[in-house]
Structures are given as C-alpha cells and as structure tokens.
Write a protein that holds these residues in place. Structure first.
Motif, PDB file in Angstrom:
ATOM      1  N   GLY A 113       0.915  -1.232   0.124  1.00  0.00           N
ATOM      2  CA  GLY A 113      -0.102  -0.048  -0.021  1.00  0.00           C
ATOM      3  C   GLY A 113       0.882   1.194   0.006  1.00  0.00           C
ATOM      4  O   GLY A 113       0.908   2.129  -0.792  1.00  0.00           O
ATOM      5  N   PRO A 114       1.831   1.396   1.175  1.00  0.00           N
ATOM      6  CA  PRO A 114       2.485   2.693   0.981  1.00  0.00           C
ATOM      7  C   PRO A 114       3.472   2.842  -0.352  1.00  0.00           C
ATOM      8  O   PRO A 114       3.839   4.010  -0.687  1.00  0.00           O
ATOM      9  N   MET A 115       4.031   1.658  -0.655  1.00  0.00           N
ATOM     10  CA  MET A 115       4.856   1.562  -1.966  1.00  0.00           C
ATOM     11  C   MET A 115       4.075   2.359  -3.068  1.00  0.00           C
ATOM     12  O   MET A 115       4.315   3.055  -4.137  1.00  0.00           O
ATOM     13  N   LEU A 116       2.656   1.881  -3.419  1.00  0.00           N
ATOM     14  CA  LEU A 116       1.796   2.400  -4.274  1.00  0.00           C
ATOM     15  C   LEU A 116       1.599   3.775  -4.155  1.00  0.00           C
ATOM     16  O   LEU A 116       1.673   4.485  -5.098  1.00  0.00           O
ATOM     17  N   VAL A 117       1.466   4.088  -2.930  1.00  0.00           N
ATOM     18  CA  VAL A 117       0.913   5.533  -2.679  1.00  0.00           C
ATOM     19  C   VAL A 117       2.530   6.534  -2.934  1.00  0.00           C
ATOM     20  O   VAL A 117       2.233   7.596  -3.717  1.00  0.00           O
ATOM     21  N   LEU A 118       3.596   5.900  -2.578  1.00  0.00           N
ATOM     22  CA  LEU A 118       4.851   6.594  -2.948  1.00  0.00           C
ATOM     23  C   LEU A 118       5.027   6.869  -4.324  1.00  0.00           C
ATOM     24  O   LEU A 118       5.226   7.941  -5.014  1.00  0.00           O
ATOM     25  N   LEU A 119       4.511   5.699  -5.131  1.00  0.00           N
ATOM     26  CA  LEU A 119       4.700   5.730  -6.715  1.00  0.00           C
ATOM     27  C   LEU A 119       3.783   6.874  -7.234  1.00  0.00           C
ATOM     28  O   LEU A 119       4.062   7.839  -8.103  1.00  0.00           O
ATOM     29  N   PHE A 120       2.329   6.244  -7.021  1.00  0.00           N
ATOM     30  CA  PHE A 120       1.270   7.050  -7.719  1.00  0.00           C
ATOM     31  C   PHE A 120       0.874   8.522  -7.197  1.00  0.00           C
ATOM     32  O   PHE A 120       0.216   9.271  -7.776  1.00  0.00           O
ATOM     33  N   SER A 121       0.993   8.603  -5.824  1.00  0.00           N
ATOM     34  CA  SER A 121       0.771   9.839  -5.141  1.00  0.00           C
ATOM     35  C   SER A 121       1.771  10.916  -5.005  1.00  0.00           C
ATOM     36  O   SER A 121       1.805  12.043  -5.507  1.00  0.00           O
ATOM     37  N   ILE A 122       2.929  10.312  -4.488  1.00  0.00           N
ATOM     38  CA  ILE A 122       3.830  11.301  -4.123  1.00  0.00           C
ATOM     39  C   ILE A 122       4.706  11.706  -5.421  1.00  0.00           C
ATOM     40  O   ILE A 122       5.011  12.690  -5.738  1.00  0.00           O
ATOM     41  N   GLN A 123       5.334  10.512  -6.201  1.00  0.00           N
ATOM     42  CA  GLN A 123       5.814  10.933  -7.195  1.00  0.00           C
ATOM     43  C   GLN A 123       5.408  11.467  -8.389  1.00  0.00           C
ATOM     44  O   GLN A 123       5.596  12.408  -9.008  1.00  0.00           O
ATOM     45  N   LEU A 124       4.253  10.561  -8.659  1.00  0.00           N
ATOM     46  CA  LEU A 124       3.500  11.023 -10.158  1.00  0.00           C
ATOM     47  C   LEU A 124       2.408  11.981  -9.861  1.00  0.00           C
ATOM     48  O   LEU A 124       2.120  12.869 -10.776  1.00  0.00           O
ATOM     49  N   GLY A 125       1.992  11.880  -8.428  1.00  0.00           N
ATOM     50  CA  GLY A 125       0.841  12.873  -8.238  1.00  0.00           C
ATOM     51  C   GLY A 125      -0.551  12.637  -9.010  1.00  0.00           C
ATOM     52  O   GLY A 125      -1.371  13.415  -9.090  1.00  0.00           O
ATOM     53  N   TRP A 126      -0.672  11.221  -9.330  1.00  0.00           N
ATOM     54  CA  TRP A 126      -1.770  11.306  -9.854  1.00  0.00           C
ATOM     55  C   TRP A 126      -3.207  10.818  -9.006  1.00  0.00           C
ATOM     56  O   TRP A 126      -4.334  11.062  -9.163  1.00  0.00           O
ATOM     57  N   LEU A 127      -2.949  10.094  -7.937  1.00  0.00           N
ATOM     58  CA  LEU A 127      -4.052   9.507  -7.036  1.00  0.00           C
ATOM     59  C   LEU A 127      -3.810  10.186  -5.511  1.00  0.00           C
ATOM     60  O   LEU A 127      -2.660  10.345  -5.093  1.00  0.00           O
ATOM     61  N   PRO A 128      -4.899  10.203  -5.024  1.00  0.00           N
ATOM     62  CA  PRO A 128      -4.776  10.732  -3.665  1.00  0.00           C
ATOM     63  C   PRO A 128      -4.027   9.605  -2.435  1.00  0.00           C
ATOM     64  O   PRO A 128      -3.938   8.299  -3.177  1.00  0.00           O
ATOM     65  N   SER A 154      -4.919   8.806   0.681  1.00  0.00           N
ATOM     66  CA  SER A 154      -5.625   7.845   1.334  1.00  0.00           C
ATOM     67  C   SER A 154      -7.025   8.517   1.746  1.00  0.00           C
ATOM     68  O   SER A 154      -7.253   9.726   1.472  1.00  0.00           O
ATOM     69  N   GLY A 155      -7.984   7.762   2.347  1.00  0.00           N
ATOM     70  CA  GLY A 155      -9.201   8.244   2.592  1.00  0.00           C
ATOM     71  C   GLY A 155     -10.293   7.911   1.474  1.00  0.00           C
ATOM     72  O   GLY A 155      -9.800   7.370   0.373  1.00  0.00           O
ATOM     73  N   ASN A 156     -11.458   8.316   1.635  1.00  0.00           N
ATOM     74  CA  ASN A 156     -12.377   7.802   0.572  1.00  0.00           C
ATOM     75  C   ASN A 156     -13.079   9.274   0.005  1.00  0.00           C
ATOM     76  O   ASN A 156     -14.082   8.724  -0.640  1.00  0.00           O
ATOM     77  N   ARG A 157     -12.527  10.337   0.174  1.00  0.00           N
ATOM     78  CA  ARG A 157     -13.145  11.477  -0.155  1.00  0.00           C
ATOM     79  C   ARG A 157     -12.824  12.294  -1.634  1.00  0.00           C
ATOM     80  O   ARG A 157     -13.638  12.691  -2.159  1.00  0.00           O
ATOM     81  N   ALA A 158     -11.628  12.040  -1.834  1.00  0.00           N
ATOM     82  CA  ALA A 158     -11.101  12.541  -2.905  1.00  0.00           C
ATOM     83  C   ALA A 158     -11.229  11.799  -4.294  1.00  0.00           C
ATOM     84  O   ALA A 158     -11.375  10.738  -4.252  1.00  0.00           O
ATOM     85  N   PRO A 159     -11.673  12.294  -5.345  1.00  0.00           N
ATOM     86  CA  PRO A 159     -11.583  11.444  -6.586  1.00  0.00           C
ATOM     87  C   PRO A 159     -10.233  10.549  -6.909  1.00  0.00           C
ATOM     88  O   PRO A 159      -9.232  10.785  -6.613  1.00  0.00           O
ATOM     89  N   GLY A 160     -10.577   9.364  -7.206  1.00  0.00           N
ATOM     90  CA  GLY A 160      -9.623   8.325  -7.386  1.00  0.00           C
ATOM     91  C   GLY A 160      -9.273   7.668  -6.068  1.00  0.00           C
ATOM     92  O   GLY A 160      -8.177   6.895  -6.264  1.00  0.00           O
ATOM     93  N   SER A 161      -9.969   7.993  -5.040  1.00  0.00           N
ATOM     94  CA  SER A 161      -9.350   7.167  -3.805  1.00  0.00           C
ATOM     95  C   SER A 161      -9.242   5.746  -3.840  1.00  0.00           C
ATOM     96  O   SER A 161      -8.903   5.207  -2.870  1.00  0.00           O
ATOM     97  N   LEU A 162     -10.301   5.188  -4.641  1.00  0.00           N
ATOM     98  CA  LEU A 162     -10.507   3.881  -4.517  1.00  0.00           C
ATOM     99  C   LEU A 162      -9.523   3.154  -5.361  1.00  0.00           C
ATOM    100  O   LEU A 162      -9.440   1.971  -4.846  1.00  0.00           O
ATOM    101  N   VAL A 163      -8.705   3.605  -5.908  1.00  0.00           N
ATOM    102  CA  VAL A 163      -7.816   2.744  -6.988  1.00  0.00           C
ATOM    103  C   VAL A 163      -6.656   2.091  -6.127  1.00  0.00           C
ATOM    104  O   VAL A 163      -6.662   0.794  -6.383  1.00  0.00           O
ATOM    105  N   LEU A 164      -6.031   3.045  -5.435  1.00  0.00           N
ATOM    106  CA  LEU A 164      -4.846   2.421  -4.604  1.00  0.00           C
ATOM    107  C   LEU A 164      -5.409   1.165  -3.814  1.00  0.00           C
ATOM    108  O   LEU A 164      -4.727   0.012  -3.625  1.00  0.00           O
TER     109      LEU A 164
END
Lengths: 305, 494
Positions: free
Chosen positions: A144-159, A161-171
C-alpha cells in the motif's frame, strides 16, 4: 435447501455465542474506556450496573440473543449509538472497496492465468509465476505505502488515502486485489493445465478449432469450477472487511470499525461486526455452491455418483 | 464465453474508473488536520479519549481554564470562595453565545455541574461528588460542599452546554457549545468538520490511523496539520520539505518505568535503584527521540506550581548498578530475570529493546512481553506484571499524586498500579488537599521527594509536542498537546 438454512442458523448461533463469551473473558474493561482511571470504585460499579455488565454472564447472553432475534444488536458503549446504525454507515464503504478489489482480481487473474496456461514453461508463464510469487509474498501494509509513494507522491496522480477525493478507490483496490489475483491466477492456470489433456479438447482441436477458441470455449468452462469456489471465498474475505488495507488507507469500512471496537473493548460493536462478517461469509458460500451446481450439474446433491 | 467474460468484467472496469470521478474533495478553504483516532464522543462531560477532549475544547468554553503554570483562571465563570466549603460563581461579562445564538445563562452552568456530578458515565463524578448543593442566589450560583475543598476551581474545567441540550442527551453527536468552533458535520471516516465561528474557516479532522500515511498525506498536501504520533525518524525527513514546518515545544507527557512493589524481585528498592542507574536516558532521548524529549525526575512538568525543582538524578552509572546487584547475589553467572510488559506500539517496542540491551550490560535479563493495548493495560491494572512502561498525558493538577501514590487508590479505584503504600505519603496528600495552593505546594514537593527516594517508579522523560504544518500560519503547539492554537491559525496563502 431447508437443511442448509438450518446449518446456517446453527453456525450463526455458534459464532454469536463464541464471540459473546470470548469478548467477556478477554482482559480489559469497557468501564475503563468510558470513565478513565480517575473514577472511584462506587462510580465504576454504578456505571457497570447501568450498562447491565454486573448481571451474570448467562443472563447477559440470553438477553443478547433475545434482542438479536428482534434485530437489535445493542448500543455501542463508546459511541452511545445503535450498533446497527454504525455498521450501516460503514458497510457501503467496505462493499465499494470489495467490489473494486474483486474487479482487480478478475482483471489480472483471468488474462494472466489464460496466458500462463497457453504457454506453460515459457516466458509468459514464467513472468506470470513471478507476479504470483510477488503478489503472494508482499504484505498489503508494505505494498500500500509503496503504491502511494509511486502514484501519489512521485507521479501525483492519485490521493494518498481516505475515501473523499476523486480516484481514492484505486490504490486500496489495487493493494487488496493484487495478492488475491495472484492466488486466483495460479489456480486458473493449474486448473486449465489439468483439463488440457482431456479427450474433448483433443476432439475440438481435431475439428480444426484454433488454440484460442479451444481454450476459451472448451477448456475454460471446464476449468472454472475450482476457480469459482476460490473466488467465492476471496469475495467473502473482501466483503468482510479487509482490515489491514482499510487501516492503511484510512478507509472507513467495517474492518476499521472492528479494530477500533476491539481496542476500546466495545463489546456490542465487536459482536455486531463479527455477526455481519459471519453472515456475509455464509451467504457468499451459499451463492458459490449454487453457482458451482449450476455450472456443473454433477456436483448437485445425489448426482455426484 | 468471451461475451460472458466481457459482460462480467466491463461493469467492474467501469466501476473502477468511476471512482476516479467521484465526490467533492475538501473545499480549498478547509484546513485538514490528520489525526490517528476518531473522536469517540463530542459530549463535553462524558468524553474520555484525548482526541475527543481536545476537539471538545474547541467547541465548548470551560467554566474554568488553566494558565501556563496550570493554575485555574476564570473561564465562563469567575468565582469567590466564601470559605473552603462555599463558593460563589458569576458569569463573566461579554461571553460568546452558544453556536445556536442563545446566550450562556447561569441555569446552563448549574445544569453542566449537575450532569458532571450525577451522570454515572461521567468521569468527573468522583471529583465533584462533594458539591452538595447548587443553588441560584440572585446574579450568581452558590455551591455548598460536603467537605472543605480549597482547590475546587481546578476541578471545574468542564465545557458548558445549554441545559436543555444536556437534558436531551444527544450532545455526543450534536454538540452545542459556546467555543470558537461549531460542528458542521460528522465525516464518514469518523472525523468531524468544524467551522470557526468568527470567520467561517473550515477545519476537518481526518482520521488516518497509519502513521506512514499521515506523513504521506502531509507530503502530498492532502493534510495541513499533523501533531505527534509519528515515528521520530520521520520528522527530520518531513521537515526537509520546504513546504513543511516542524515546531517542537516541551510537553507535559511524562513517561516512566513502573514496578510491582508486591513482587519479591521488583519490590526490593535495591533492584529498582540498580535499574535506575543502568538506564542511559540521555542516549535513548538522543537516538530514539531525536532529542525531542527531556529526561526528568518528577511527574509534573517543569514550571508547574507544585513541581519539585531540585530532585537528585539517578545518574547513568552501570558500575553502581552492578554493585547493587552483586549485593543481592546477582552477577554475570547469575543474572536477575525480570519480565517487562509493554504494548505492541512499534516505538515502545524499540524503547523496550534498548532498555533490554542497557540492562543486560549490568546483569539483568529483561524478558519483553508485548500485548495488544487492552490486554496490556488490563494486566497492569490487575497487578500481573513485574515492570512496565507507560506515560501520563495532560497532567494539570497535583491531584494526580492521590490517584497514583495514595494507598486508597489501588486499582480498579485508582492508578496506584505499583501497589505503593506509605502512611507518610498518604498523610501528606490528605493534608495538602485541604490547603490552598501556596501552603499545599511544599507538601506536594515532599511527596515527590519521598516517592523519588522510594523509587516507586523510575522517571524517564517528558516528551515534546511536535507539530508539522503545511501552508498554515500562526500555528504553535502547546505543552499540553491541546488544539487551542487552531483558534488563531489561517491558511498561509491568504
């Protein structure tokens, strides 16, 4: 069917009773949670009495079963709200994540499983095996955190955590679905290879059908039975609250509700959530059995021989 | 079959994709404060968990507040002691009304006091039981006590709510106070959305149980504030981000090693002294806390009106520890075995591992037993331990000494977890409680000197409060870890 219903009620009774008595014997006291340590013994006893916790265990158990028969799961000791309402608030989030993760399982397991079975021992099969190994070995709390590092922190594509922002279900869905996809993929591959030598496939090939058609039209339907049973169990696991994934992604489902209830010794919530989880498992198992019987009439009762 | 598979997979794919275009996120004006736990109750008198209490302090104004030295100051009311058994309470002029527009009245104050005293689920009931009568007398309330209590005002740190709302009993979900914020909505993660009453600023408490995710949310800009509860090695990493600001203030959270004094091993003072000398607290502070803690000798934070300022150190002295153990017949060939209980918190386990290594150097074989929180705490209260470590959070009053050291406070009716019994300490506490602050302070200092000498516990450190902010101005952490600074903050780009 009647016998299945009887079995179901028996299992539910066993689960409810077991959880009730286990909750009562585990160390920790809900009165501590509610009053803190500053309260006097008299105050603690007064609260214990007002909550009915000073009644004999058997009487509490009987009262709980009676209330349950009326559909009353009790009130949360911590939230001071009906358990049913708390579960009703959290269940949709769990359903949402479970369905999405199940989608990930299907999207990964079927193409990879078919590919691996089509080219056994060759590069696609080896790559699929590598994925399966990684998928089953990597724990969700790391993935989970590794996917977050890649898709959220590095690429900035997805939020994150949480379930409020668009795309929050993907990770969360990817995290949860990956390990289950790996198991399903291996099962599908093994099952397809098992039927590969069957006479009806040789007949199909002899009729001049192409490899893809043989695989999809003739091999796959016959190899699906064990995979469906496994998928049923996996869906049960997903629907019953993927606790770690919910906690990691701050996903407000029944898994995180259960974790909080356990740490707060909120017995009615623990009992209610476990009951719902047991119900979900029973319903999914029943549905899986019915589906398997529909797909393969030989598995119906009395016809197996 | 292919068509069937497509029919099955396509809707699932669409569902996944639809998740990417769903629901409004926070409005740009909402500040997001990531917290580890959801508030359990927003009832001003019944909440016991730290997050609830801190959020409640934003929603409800207290009858009495505390200053920097933890001395009581007028809040919603000012008071006058007629004598130690009779008090007058007046409403202070210019009070903000409740968030529904109604003014705060004396009847609300009286109802708040009665509910805090009489509700069986009230954690304040024990401290207020001696308020025998609450009566309106003209423009003030008259409180009559069943016993003299010169420090009653310090017990009135209670959030005020309207009398009718208290009677309805739904404040836990629908709070109504006269504080700086009001509740807009509960969030589906168990958090809350508040609005600052003076300017409409929105503040969302987002529940993010996993510490790594809290840090990542701050890095990603999804959260503006994170306070404490992160692994210490994360703070410098996060502070390297130019958008993130780290602030630290010395806190009041006090950590200690507790002992079971009824145990034949840890009941020996020489054993406890050996442990005290064997532990290098500064090394733990430097390396595990990254310097964000301060070794201490007493429970009350420095500057507290009752804190003892000059207790001697049990200095790190392994040779002295070995000598003490040798005197008890323990040495390299005959190590002293002690069981140490702690929770499953990864940081507390790391501290336990360091303690184990430090004690091993002097010949103590520390067996670490970690349990899930409820089980661990249940064991400590039941006396099923030799040695453990815990912290006291948010200590304001020297009443803690009765709670922790008085022989009448053995669990479950108190927190004298070590089963300490000292007639002299009991007498000093009993006397101090009947005296005004100036005369009580020397007695409390004597209590601290005795328990320090007896080594009822080994004092470890006071932990800093660490606040990480991103894009927030005028945020400053408080020693007690409270969220009061949120009354002043603003988004930095405004």
């Amino acid at each position: 069917m009647l016998s299945r219903l009887g079995d179901t009620l028996l299992v539910l009774f066993g689960v409810v009773s077991l959880v009730f008595f286990l909750s009562a014997v585990i160390p920790g006291d809900p009165v501590d949670v509610m009053l803190g340590e500053h309260a006097s013994s008299a105050d603690r006893e007064a609260l214990r009495h007002s909550l009915g916790l000073d009644r004999p265990l058997a009487a509490r158990w009987a009262g709980y079963l009676q209330a349950l028969a009326r559909g009353d799961m009790g009130r949360s000791l911590v939230h001071k709200r009906p358990v049913r309402a708390l579960i009703a608030e959290r269940l949709p989030a769990t359903l949402e994540m479970a369905v999405a993760a199940f989608g990930v399982v299907l999207l990964i397991a079927f193409p990879l499983g078919l590919l691996a079975a089509q080219y056994p021992g060759r590069l696609p099969d080896r790559l699929a095996a590598l994925f399966a190994l990684a998928g089953q070995s990597i724990p969700n709390f790391w993935l989970g955190p590794m996917l977050v590092l890649l898709f959220s922190i590095q690429l900035g594509w997805l939020p994150v955590s949480g379930n409020r922002a668009p795309g929050s279900l993907v990770l969360p869905a990817l995290t949860l679905g990956t390990s289950m996809a790996a198991i399903s993929m291996r099962m599908l591959r093994a099952s397809l290879l098992e039927v590969a030598g069957e006479a009806y496939l040789r007949t199909a090939r002899a009729k001049g059908l192409g490899p893809a058609r043989v695989l999809l039209r003739h091999a796959l339907p016959n190899a699906l039975l064990p995979v469906i049973t496994l998928l049923g169990l996996q869906l049960g696991g997903l629907l019953s609250g993927a606790v770690i994934t919910e906690v990691v992604f701050a996903w407000p489902g029944i898994g995180s509700l259960l974790i909080d209830a356990i740490s707060q010794r909120d017995y009615p919530v623990i009992q209610g959530v476990v009951l719902v989880i047991a119900l979900i498992y029973i319903v999914i198992n029943l549905a899986t059995d019915l589906l398997a019987q529909w797909l393969d009439p030989r598995t119906r009762e009395g016809r197996a021989a | 079959m292919v068509r069937g598979t497509v029919r099955l997979v396509l809707p699932l794919l669409l569902l996944l994709l639809s998740a990417c275009a769903r629901g409004p996120a926070d409005t740009p004006r909402a500040l997001v404060f990531a917290v580890a736990h959801a508030p359990a109750s927003l009832h001003p008198l019944l909440a016991t968990d730290a997050v609830s209490e801190r959020i409640n302090a934003l929603i409800y104004r207290p009858l009495v507040r505390f200053d920097a030295h933890q001395a009581p100051q007028p809040g919603v009311v000012r008071w006058q002691a007629i004598d130690a058994s009779h008090y007058r309470l007046w409403l202070r002029p210019g009070l903000a009304p409740f968030s529904d527009g109604r003014p705060v009245r004396l009847a609300d104050v009286a109802a708040t006091l009665r509910r805090a005293r009489d509700d069986p689920a009230s954690p304040h009931a024990g401290a207020l039981r001696h308020i025998q009568r609450i009566r309106r007398d003209g423009d003030h309330l008259l409180l009559s006590l069943s016993r003299p209590d010169p420090r009653l005002p310090a017990r009135l740190h209670l959030g005020v709510a309207p009398a009718d709302a208290l009677a309805r009993g739904d404040l836990a979900r629908h709070p109504l106070g006269s504080g700086a914020f009001r509740l807009l909505a509960w969030q589906d993660d168990g958090g809350v959305l508040l609005q600052r009453r003076r300017d409409g600023l929105r503040l969302r408490f987002a529940v993010v149980p996993d510490p790594t995710m809290r840090a990542l949310k701050l890095l990603h800009g999804e959260a503006h504030l994170v306070q404490n509860d992160l692994p210490y090695e994360m703070y410098p990493v996060l502070a390297r981000d130019r958008a993130i600001r780290l602030q630290a203030v010395p806190g009041t959270t006090f950590s200690y090693l507790g002992f079971n004094l009824d145990d034949p091993v840890t009941g020996q003072r020489a054993v406890r002294e050996a442990i005290a000398h064997a532990i290098d607290r500064q090394a733990i502070v430097d390396h595990l806390f990254n310097g964000h803690a301060h070794p201490t000798n007493t429970l009350l934070a420095p500057g507290h009106w009752a804190a003892h300022p000059g207790l001697p150190d049990y200095a790190y002295d392994p040779a002295r520890a070995r000598a003490l153990l040798a005197g008890l017949g323990h040495g390299p060939g005959h190590p002293l075995r002690i069981e140490y209980k702690t929770s499953t918190d990864p940081f507390r386990l790391r501290v336990a591992a360091v303690l184990q290594a430090q004690l091993a150097r002097v010949g103590i074989d520390l067996r670490i037993r970690s349990h899930e929180w409820g089980t661990f705490f249940g064991d400590i209260k039941a006396g099923r331990f030799q040695m453990y470590s815990l912290s006291w959070v948010g200590i304001r009053s020297p009443d803690i000494f009765r709670h922790v050291f008085h022989s009448a406070s053995l669990p479950p009716g108190g927190a004298n977890r070590g089963r300490y019994r000292s007639p002299e300490v009991d007498r000093l506490i009993d006397r101090a409680e009947r005296l005004p602050r100036a005369r009580a302070a020397p007695l409390y200092r004597r209590v601290q000197a005795i328990v320090h000498h007896d080594l009822v516990y080994v004092p470890l450190w006071h932990e800093d409060n660490l606040l990480l902010t991103r894009g927030v101005a005028r945020a400053r952490p408080r020693p007690d870890g409270g969220y009061g600074f949120l009354e002043q903050v603003s988004l930095a780009h405004e």
